[in-house]
Scaffold this active site. Structure first.
Site, PDB file in Angstrom:
ATOM      1  N   HIS A  59       0.820  -1.210   0.000  1.00  0.00           N
ATOM      2  CA  HIS A  59       0.000   0.000   0.000  1.00  0.00           C
ATOM      3  C   HIS A  59       0.854   1.262   0.000  1.00  0.00           C
ATOM      4  CE1 HIS A  59      -3.819   2.094   0.729  1.00  0.00           C
ATOM      5  NE2 HIS A  59      -3.135   2.905   1.515  1.00  0.00           N
ATOM      6  N   HIS A 109     -10.235   1.901  -0.668  1.00  0.00           N
ATOM      7  CA  HIS A 109     -10.439   1.529   0.734  1.00  0.00           C
ATOM      8  C   HIS A 109     -11.229   0.230   0.751  1.00  0.00           C
ATOM      9  CE1 HIS A 109     -10.366   3.437   4.955  1.00  0.00           C
ATOM     10  NE2 HIS A 109      -9.145   3.345   4.497  1.00  0.00           N
ATOM     11  N   HIS A 111     -10.396  -3.325   1.667  1.00  0.00           N
ATOM     12  CA  HIS A 111     -10.471  -4.230   2.813  1.00  0.00           C
ATOM     13  C   HIS A 111     -11.309  -3.653   3.957  1.00  0.00           C
ATOM     14  CE1 HIS A 111      -7.658  -6.552   0.607  1.00  0.00           C
ATOM     15  NE2 HIS A 111      -7.091  -7.184   1.614  1.00  0.00           N
ATOM     16  N   ASP A 293      -1.343  14.951   4.345  1.00  0.00           N
ATOM     17  CA  ASP A 293      -2.423  14.371   5.120  1.00  0.00           C
ATOM     18  C   ASP A 293      -1.904  13.176   5.896  1.00  0.00           C
ATOM     19  OD1 ASP A 293      -2.374  12.557   2.701  1.00  0.00           O
ATOM     20  OD2 ASP A 293      -4.011  11.643   3.834  1.00  0.00           O
TER      21      ASP A 293
END
Length: 785
Positions: A59, A109, A111, A293
């Site tokens: 990821h 998003h 899982h 972020d």
């Protein structure tokens, strides 16, 4: 008290695996040994093992895909920032020396949404909105491409309700319109839904903030400021959790790896941050800060990526972090994925301004319990990343070693599976078939999904979902720019057919790119840039790694095959994206899904058109010859078949047709346009008769004699070869535009006032159906499931 460390080199494989499992670390045994032996030269602290587990995950580090992603075309004259930070930026318009850009981001998003659908989808929207906001942009739109399991399975319905509720429940309160999306249903997604999210923002070039520590940050000891909610333990391990196959038996345990959203705090933070960005720009300070972020990996990923991108290191004090829970372990404080947080890098002389802005002017501590802005560390020269907790160094490593992770050059091979065309008899009643296709879950109206979203908040939406093949916005309407610049607009569409991907990962991906381009062209927009979210299975398995490489190759070839109109040989650039792997359970992997978002640029939004026929007695033309390409089609899905002949795009032909449609709409010779995709020509004609709301009454009579030589009528109607159907006002001028791009216009017929869809082959009527009946099937198909 001595700091606990983990050593793997002296353990057996089984013992090392047990130790990794005990601490919930997403490392392989060999990776853990390599870090200990070759990188650190000593045992790892638990926090260090956590750091590599998260930053080294698929990821975050793209360890299996990075070298393949490097083959994608990412540069073009309109690109202001390619895929090197949290989002890409493309130019929309310029006024004097100032350029206005659209920030374009795409994430997944998956899982989390399978485990806790509402929270997973909501925090997916939260993360993608932060990606855009941290570039200094005002967030103006989101979109949601979704993939769900078998629509007849109760759990799939529960996941649909939760996901759609989460997207609307979060997106609506933060005041960002949802202007595009799609949804497919397939048993392939029963155990792994796909929740992809796209976001757009508007930014001036003079206001862009970069996701890295500025030059001189280490030498001058810049501060690291954490802004937002107090850190808790929610989402801890989320990034590494997203890099494993889902295990049904562990779903309840994994709920802790899903973040908890707070939409109202997010809106407050967005407004506060947008105002701070403007203040910094007005004071000429925008180039002296960095901003990022907090998503995957929380404080860890934000801080180490910010400083490493600038060539620096950092010193973090975890005791300075504002927390919501007592006695959190240091690795949890560091890597929890608590939502609604940002991180700034600021010179000391600006730090007080930032703290006052959030804590006093926007009163974060009063708005939400425990929320605030806090200085938690310093940028340092030398590249060393040090994390302190209660006087102990819980991490002491090179920042670049942590961010790079461990790269793989995985082997891959094509499976030996061969598909075949099913021996289906010719259908007797094409009208009945068309009704079934219109009511099918992969064709029927999605109004029951998107009616829960706010599509017009901010007042810049021109075309909403359902009205046309793409959403359209006028983002500069409130800017202090000339009127002709205010009229510049953008279009947004998303696409990817999982059934095509199952047959051919290459053609599934390439077709998704071109289909998304067709969607924006159908409203009159020029394909301007794309993003890709690559959703695949386990890359450790050669066949699934092959699917990923084929998907990336398909995306690249399509972007190079359809050029940026007016810019010579420049490809349509890929400016941002995401790779989501391990979308797999014991039941198998998801269908290979390269989900594409295409941004289109419109010179004048007053000229955009919708899909529905506008009047009777108009000439109807087809662009895109019909071929025997029903592989993966909805027609075959009706018969529980897949087929073999997947649509294969001729890029040059597709480019000519796309350019033709753009020019024809721009010059006003076309009244309506709709692309041909799911369900084929028959569905396209029906949807143009009743329109995106299902209320239209214009009929059409067409003749298939000149279409698809040698094909039976049912294949002409239900093949999913791409193309366009257009309602043309000036036939000769339209043909002239077609000749300009070597596009072949095929005359299909005319619209009528009789409210019927009539299809002939010469003198023979093969389909005759009332538009109202077709509309009812389409409107209620998904609602009735």
């Amino acid at each position: 008290m001595a700091l606990e460390t983990l050593s793997f080199v002296s353990l057996s494989d089984a013992e090392a695996q047990d130790l990794l499992r005990q601490h919930k670390l997403g490392l392989t045994v060999e990776e853990a040994r390599q870090i200990e032996r070759d990188i650190l030269g000593r045992p790892l602290t638990i926090a260090e093992a956590t750091a590599w587990s998260i930053e080294g995950s698929e990821h975050c580090s793209y360890k299996s895909s990075r070298r393949h992603l490097a083959t994608l075309p990412t540069s073009a004259p309109n690109v202001m920032l390619g895929p090197e930070e949290d989002a890409g930026i493309v130019e929309l318009a310029r006024v004097g020396k100032e350029r206005y850009g659209i920030v374009f981001a795409h994430e997944s998003h998956n899982h989390p949404s399978q485990i806790v659908p509402y929270e997973g989808a909501a925090t997916g929207i939260g993360g993608i909105v932060r990606d855009v906001a941290c570039m200094g942009a005002k967030v103006i739109a989101v979109a949601d491409p979704l993939r769900f399991g078998d629509v007849n399975v109760p759990r799939s319905k529960w996941i649909v309700g939760g996901v759609v509720g989460g997207i609307g429940g979060y997106g609506n309160p933060i005041g960002v319109p949802n202007i595009a999306g799609d949804a497919y249903f397939s048993a392939s997604f029963n155990e792994n839904c796909l929740v992809n999210v796209v976001s757009l923002g508007l930014v001036r070039e003079s206001g862009i903030i970069h996701s890295k520590a500025p030059q001189g940050a280490g030498e001058k000891g810049y501060d690291l400021i954490l802004v937002g909610k107090p850190t808790d333990n929610s989402g801890f391990g989320g990034a590494s959790f997203a890099s494993f196959e889902l295990d049904a038996a562990s779903k309840d345990k994994n709920k802790g790896a899903v973040q908890e959203p707070n939409a109202f705090l997010k809106r407050h933070l967005l407004e506060a941050t947008w105002q701070l960005c403007n203040t910094l720009r007005e004071r000429g300070l925008i180039n002296q800060v960095g901003f990022k972020d907090l998503g995957a990996g929380g404080i860890l990923c934000a801080s180490v990526e910010l400083v490493d991108a600038g060539g620096y290191g950092a010193e973090i004090d975890l005791e300075a972090v504002h927390v919501a829970m007592p006695n959190l372990p240091p690795q949890v404080i560091l890597a929890a994925e608590t939502q609604e947080r940002f991180m700034w890098v600021t010179p000391p002389e600006i730090t007080a301004l930032v703290l006052k802005h959030y804590n006093e002017t926007w009163a974060l501590p009063q708005v939400s319990k425990g929320a605030r802005a806090s200085v938690i560390g310093k940028v340092r020269v030398g590249g060393e990343y040090v994390v302190m907790y209660r006087g102990e160094r819980v991490i002491a490593a090179k920042a670049c070693d942590i961010t790079q992770g461990i790269k793989y050059d995985r082997t891959y091979e094509a499976p030996a599976t061969q598909h075949a065309e099913p021996p289906l008899p010719e259908p007797a009643q094409l009208g009945e078939v068309l009704l079934k296709i219109l009511a099918h879950e992969n064709v029927a109206s999605r109004a029951c999904l998107y009616e829960r979203y706010d599509k017009t908040v901010q007042g810049i939406t021109v075309l909403e979902p359902g009205q046309a093949d793409a959403g359209v916005m006028q983002p500069l309407i409130d800017e202090d720019v000339p009127d002709e610049v205010k009229r510049v607009g953008l279009a947004l569409a998303v696409d990817s057919n999982p059934f095509f991907g199952r047959l051919s990962p290459y053609w599934g991906a390439a077709t998704a790119v071109v289909e998304a381009m067709r969607n924006v062209a159908a409203v009159g927009a020029m394909p301007w840039a794309v993003t890709d979210c690559l959703n695949y299975g386990n890359p450790e398995k050669p066949h699934q790694m092959w699917q990923l490489t084929e998907g990336i190759r398909g995306v690249g070839d399509a972007c190079r095959g359809v050029h940026l109109k007016g810019f010579g040989d420049s490809p349509v650039p890929v400016v941002s994206g995401n790779v989501s792997l391990y979308n797999e359970s014991k039941a198998g992997a998801v269908d290979p899904s390269a989900i594409i978002a295409c941004l289109g640029r419109v010179e004048d939004v007053s000229k955009v058109i919708t899909m529905e026929f506008k009047s009777a007695n108009s000439e109807i033309y087809l662009l895109g010859e019909r071929k025997d390409e029903l592989g993966g089609s909805v027609y075959y899905q009706l018969h529980n078949e897949l087929g073999k002949n997947v649509p294969q795009v001729n890029f040059k032909q597709a480019e000519g047709e796309i350019y033709t449609v753009i020019d024809a709409i721009s010059t006003g010779v076309v009244a309506a346009c709709h692309d041909i995709s799911d369900g084929g020509l028959g569905v396209t004609l029906a949807e143009m008769c009743f329109g995106g709301g299902g209320q239209g009454t214009i009929g059409v009579e067409v003749d298939l004699a000149a279409v698809g030589a040698g094909l039976p009528a049912w294949k002409k109607l239900f093949s999913e070869t791409g193309g366009f159907v257009l309602e043309v006002k000036e036939a000769e001028e339209f043909k002239s535009i077609c000749a300009r791009y070597d596009a072949l216009p095929i005359h299909l017929g005319t619209t009528t006032s009789q409210g019927k869809l009539v299809v002939r082959e010469g003198e023979k009527i093969v389909l005759d159906a009332p538009v109202a009946e077709l509309a009812r099937a389409w409107q209620n198909g998904l609602r009735d499931k």
